[in-house]
Design a protein around this motif. Structure first.
Motif, PDB file in Angstrom:
ATOM      1  N   LYS A 177      11.851  19.134  -5.406  1.00  0.00           N
ATOM      2  CA  LYS A 177      10.555  18.471  -5.580  1.00  0.00           C
ATOM      3  C   LYS A 177      10.201  17.635  -4.352  1.00  0.00           C
ATOM      4  O   LYS A 177      11.055  17.087  -3.676  1.00  0.00           O
ATOM      5  CB  LYS A 177      10.561  17.576  -6.829  1.00  0.00           C
ATOM      6  N   GLY A 178       8.925  17.511  -4.099  1.00  0.00           N
ATOM      7  CA  GLY A 178       8.433  16.790  -2.929  1.00  0.00           C
ATOM      8  C   GLY A 178       8.347  15.283  -3.136  1.00  0.00           C
ATOM      9  O   GLY A 178       8.090  14.815  -4.239  1.00  0.00           O
ATOM     10  N   LEU A 179       8.578  14.561  -2.042  1.00  0.00           N
ATOM     11  CA  LEU A 179       8.397  13.108  -2.007  1.00  0.00           C
ATOM     12  C   LEU A 179       7.209  12.799  -1.105  1.00  0.00           C
ATOM     13  O   LEU A 179       7.094  13.354  -0.011  1.00  0.00           O
ATOM     14  CB  LEU A 179       9.642  12.410  -1.465  1.00  0.00           C
ATOM     15  N   PHE A 180       6.358  11.910  -1.561  1.00  0.00           N
ATOM     16  CA  PHE A 180       5.105  11.617  -0.863  1.00  0.00           C
ATOM     17  C   PHE A 180       4.944  10.115  -0.660  1.00  0.00           C
ATOM     18  O   PHE A 180       5.564   9.316  -1.363  1.00  0.00           O
ATOM     19  CB  PHE A 180       3.916  12.139  -1.688  1.00  0.00           C
ATOM     20  N   VAL A 181       4.091   9.753   0.293  1.00  0.00           N
ATOM     21  CA  VAL A 181       3.677   8.363   0.482  1.00  0.00           C
ATOM     22  C   VAL A 181       2.158   8.331   0.479  1.00  0.00           C
ATOM     23  O   VAL A 181       1.504   9.351   0.723  1.00  0.00           O
ATOM     24  CB  VAL A 181       4.210   7.763   1.806  1.00  0.00           C
ATOM     25  N   THR A 182       1.614   7.157   0.203  1.00  0.00           N
ATOM     26  CA  THR A 182       0.161   7.013   0.280  1.00  0.00           C
ATOM     27  C   THR A 182      -0.240   6.964   1.748  1.00  0.00           C
ATOM     28  O   THR A 182       0.579   6.701   2.628  1.00  0.00           O
ATOM     29  CB  THR A 182      -0.307   5.723  -0.417  1.00  0.00           C
ATOM     30  N   ARG A 183      -1.483   7.205   2.020  1.00  0.00           N
ATOM     31  CA  ARG A 183      -1.997   7.165   3.391  1.00  0.00           C
ATOM     32  C   ARG A 183      -1.773   5.780   4.007  1.00  0.00           C
ATOM     33  O   ARG A 183      -1.493   5.660   5.190  1.00  0.00           O
ATOM     34  CB  ARG A 183      -3.481   7.543   3.395  1.00  0.00           C
ATOM     35  N   GLU A 184      -1.856   4.724   3.187  1.00  0.00           N
ATOM     36  CA  GLU A 184      -1.637   3.363   3.684  1.00  0.00           C
ATOM     37  C   GLU A 184      -0.180   3.154   4.111  1.00  0.00           C
ATOM     38  O   GLU A 184       0.102   2.373   5.006  1.00  0.00           O
ATOM     39  CB  GLU A 184      -2.009   2.315   2.628  1.00  0.00           C
ATOM     40  N   GLN A 185       0.758   3.828   3.465  1.00  0.00           N
ATOM     41  CA  GLN A 185       2.181   3.723   3.796  1.00  0.00           C
ATOM     42  C   GLN A 185       2.572   4.624   4.961  1.00  0.00           C
ATOM     43  O   GLN A 185       3.660   4.477   5.507  1.00  0.00           O
ATOM     44  CB  GLN A 185       3.050   4.139   2.601  1.00  0.00           C
ATOM     45  N   ALA A 186       1.722   5.540   5.320  1.00  0.00           N
ATOM     46  CA  ALA A 186       2.055   6.535   6.334  1.00  0.00           C
ATOM     47  C   ALA A 186       2.183   5.889   7.711  1.00  0.00           C
ATOM     48  O   ALA A 186       1.533   4.881   8.004  1.00  0.00           O
ATOM     49  CB  ALA A 186       0.980   7.622   6.368  1.00  0.00           C
ATOM     50  N   VAL A 187       3.023   6.488   8.542  1.00  0.00           N
ATOM     51  CA  VAL A 187       3.144   6.067   9.926  1.00  0.00           C
ATOM     52  C   VAL A 187       1.814   6.369  10.610  1.00  0.00           C
ATOM     53  O   VAL A 187       1.224   7.432  10.397  1.00  0.00           O
ATOM     54  CB  VAL A 187       4.299   6.839  10.615  1.00  0.00           C
ATOM     55  N   LYS A 188       1.340   5.451  11.410  1.00  0.00           N
ATOM     56  CA  LYS A 188       0.055   5.635  12.082  1.00  0.00           C
ATOM     57  C   LYS A 188       0.172   6.702  13.167  1.00  0.00           C
ATOM     58  O   LYS A 188       1.145   6.747  13.910  1.00  0.00           O
ATOM     59  CB  LYS A 188      -0.429   4.319  12.707  1.00  0.00           C
ATOM     60  N   CYS A 189      -0.843   7.540  13.242  1.00  0.00           N
ATOM     61  CA  CYS A 189      -0.870   8.590  14.261  1.00  0.00           C
ATOM     62  C   CYS A 189      -1.317   7.999  15.595  1.00  0.00           C
ATOM     63  O   CYS A 189      -2.175   7.112  15.639  1.00  0.00           O
ATOM     64  CB  CYS A 189      -1.850   9.698  13.864  1.00  0.00           C
ATOM     65  N   GLY A 190      -0.753   8.520  16.669  1.00  0.00           N
ATOM     66  CA  GLY A 190      -1.168   8.124  18.008  1.00  0.00           C
ATOM     67  C   GLY A 190      -2.402   8.903  18.435  1.00  0.00           C
ATOM     68  O   GLY A 190      -2.948   9.710  17.665  1.00  0.00           O
ATOM     69  N   LYS A 191      -2.816   8.674  19.666  1.00  0.00           N
ATOM     70  CA  LYS A 191      -3.972   9.384  20.216  1.00  0.00           C
ATOM     71  C   LYS A 191      -3.671  10.888  20.221  1.00  0.00           C
ATOM     72  O   LYS A 191      -2.589  11.311  20.617  1.00  0.00           O
ATOM     73  CB  LYS A 191      -4.244   8.888  21.632  1.00  0.00           C
ATOM     74  N   ASP A 192      -4.624  11.672  19.779  1.00  0.00           N
ATOM     75  CA  ASP A 192      -4.507  13.133  19.707  1.00  0.00           C
ATOM     76  C   ASP A 192      -3.362  13.600  18.812  1.00  0.00           C
ATOM     77  O   ASP A 192      -2.807  14.681  19.009  1.00  0.00           O
ATOM     78  CB  ASP A 192      -4.368  13.748  21.106  1.00  0.00           C
ATOM     79  N   ARG A 206      11.259   6.418   9.684  1.00  0.00           N
ATOM     80  CA  ARG A 206      10.258   5.812   8.808  1.00  0.00           C
ATOM     81  C   ARG A 206      10.844   5.490   7.439  1.00  0.00           C
ATOM     82  O   ARG A 206      10.379   4.609   6.736  1.00  0.00           O
ATOM     83  CB  ARG A 206       9.037   6.721   8.677  1.00  0.00           C
ATOM     84  N   PHE A 207      11.912   6.191   7.051  1.00  0.00           N
ATOM     85  CA  PHE A 207      12.535   5.967   5.748  1.00  0.00           C
ATOM     86  C   PHE A 207      13.174   4.582   5.656  1.00  0.00           C
ATOM     87  O   PHE A 207      13.322   4.040   4.571  1.00  0.00           O
ATOM     88  CB  PHE A 207      13.567   7.058   5.441  1.00  0.00           C
ATOM     89  N   LYS A 208      13.558   3.991   6.794  1.00  0.00           N
ATOM     90  CA  LYS A 208      14.165   2.650   6.790  1.00  0.00           C
ATOM     91  C   LYS A 208      13.212   1.616   6.172  1.00  0.00           C
ATOM     92  O   LYS A 208      13.653   0.675   5.531  1.00  0.00           O
ATOM     93  CB  LYS A 208      14.514   2.211   8.208  1.00  0.00           C
ATOM     94  N   LYS A 209      11.908   1.795   6.403  1.00  0.00           N
ATOM     95  CA  LYS A 209      10.906   0.842   5.916  1.00  0.00           C
ATOM     96  C   LYS A 209      10.282   1.265   4.590  1.00  0.00           C
ATOM     97  O   LYS A 209       9.462   0.551   4.038  1.00  0.00           O
ATOM     98  CB  LYS A 209       9.808   0.676   6.959  1.00  0.00           C
ATOM     99  N   LEU A 210      10.672   2.418   4.088  1.00  0.00           N
ATOM    100  CA  LEU A 210      10.071   2.947   2.866  1.00  0.00           C
ATOM    101  C   LEU A 210      10.552   2.172   1.641  1.00  0.00           C
ATOM    102  O   LEU A 210      11.750   2.072   1.405  1.00  0.00           O
ATOM    103  CB  LEU A 210      10.421   4.432   2.721  1.00  0.00           C
ATOM    104  N   ARG A 211       9.633   1.615   0.887  1.00  0.00           N
ATOM    105  CA  ARG A 211       9.962   0.858  -0.321  1.00  0.00           C
ATOM    106  C   ARG A 211       9.524   1.588  -1.585  1.00  0.00           C
ATOM    107  O   ARG A 211      10.057   1.344  -2.658  1.00  0.00           O
ATOM    108  CB  ARG A 211       9.301  -0.536  -0.287  1.00  0.00           C
ATOM    109  N   GLU A 212       8.553   2.471  -1.438  1.00  0.00           N
ATOM    110  CA  GLU A 212       8.047   3.213  -2.593  1.00  0.00           C
ATOM    111  C   GLU A 212       7.712   4.631  -2.154  1.00  0.00           C
ATOM    112  O   GLU A 212       7.192   4.841  -1.061  1.00  0.00           O
ATOM    113  CB  GLU A 212       6.796   2.539  -3.156  1.00  0.00           C
ATOM    114  N   ALA A 213       8.020   5.584  -3.003  1.00  0.00           N
ATOM    115  CA  ALA A 213       7.668   6.982  -2.759  1.00  0.00           C
ATOM    116  C   ALA A 213       7.121   7.558  -4.055  1.00  0.00           C
ATOM    117  O   ALA A 213       7.412   7.059  -5.144  1.00  0.00           O
ATOM    118  CB  ALA A 213       8.891   7.766  -2.299  1.00  0.00           C
ATOM    119  N   TRP A 214       6.329   8.577  -3.911  1.00  0.00           N
ATOM    120  CA  TRP A 214       5.773   9.273  -5.067  1.00  0.00           C
ATOM    121  C   TRP A 214       6.480  10.607  -5.202  1.00  0.00           C
ATOM    122  O   TRP A 214       6.573  11.375  -4.236  1.00  0.00           O
ATOM    123  CB  TRP A 214       4.273   9.477  -4.891  1.00  0.00           C
ATOM    124  N   LEU A 215       6.988  10.892  -6.382  1.00  0.00           N
ATOM    125  CA  LEU A 215       7.704  12.128  -6.669  1.00  0.00           C
ATOM    126  C   LEU A 215       6.792  13.077  -7.428  1.00  0.00           C
ATOM    127  O   LEU A 215       6.189  12.701  -8.438  1.00  0.00           O
ATOM    128  CB  LEU A 215       8.954  11.829  -7.506  1.00  0.00           C
TER     129      LEU A 215
END
Length: 182
Positions: free
Chosen positions: A80-95, A31-40
């Protein structure tokens, strides 16, 4: 639900040009390949960082952030932690669920009895295990010796019957041996 989801922790610096080694806390390291912005999480608040370069090394991700061109600029953020917004997050599959969304859910038996609250999710490789704190209001406290107790529930379909994020509730089937009385 959490607005920001953790994807990694800055483990150390990498070289002198401001790159950092990141320990990923996500199932999908690609997922980091597509990451353009992160929150520190700087410790004093959240700061948006623009990702300018991504490399992979062993079990770590090497990131370079725009505007951080010297080891001295970034060294203070080790741990320190690196975060993404929910919109940037990888979509969860079923269950599939984000751990942050499971923490705090109320756990009930299939009979409707309160068991407790999810306090942690342990990732074992074979299946996740939900740590449930049986506390005040749970009839299982008296069954467990009259005090708060942690129960470990395997996240398998024979045990976890349903998860309802809207209702903030998990229904479970207590398989024999999961709750020791006394």
């Amino acid at each position: 639900m959490e607005d920001l989801l953790q994807v990694g922790v800055i483990a150390n610096t990498h070289g002198l040009q401001g790159e950092v080694k990141v320990f990923p806390t996500t199932d999908d390291v690609k997922r980091f390949k597509k990451l353009r912005e992160a929150w520190l999480d700087t410790g004093a608040g959240m700061t948006a960082l623009e990702v300018s370069q991504v490399k992979f090394f062993k079990n770590l991700v090497i990131l370079k952030f725009k505007g951080y061109d010297n080891i001295n600029d970034i060294e203070k953020y080790k741990g320190k932690g690196l975060f993404v917004t929910r919109e940037q997050a990888v979509k969860c599959g079923k269950d599939e669920y984000f751990i942050a969304d499971l923490i705090g859910l109320e756990v009930q038996t299939e009979e409707g009895e309160l068991l407790g609250t999810v306090t942690d999710v342990i990732q074992t490789g074979a299946n996740d295990v939900y740590t449930v704190r049986a506390g005040e209001g749970s009839p299982y406290v008296s069954k467990l010796g009259g005090k708060e107790k942690e129960l470990l529930l395997p996240a398998i379909k024979e045990c976890i019957l349903s998860i309802d994020l809207e209702e903030r509730q998990i229904k479970v089937h207590l398989m024999p041996g999961l709750v020791e009385e006394g």
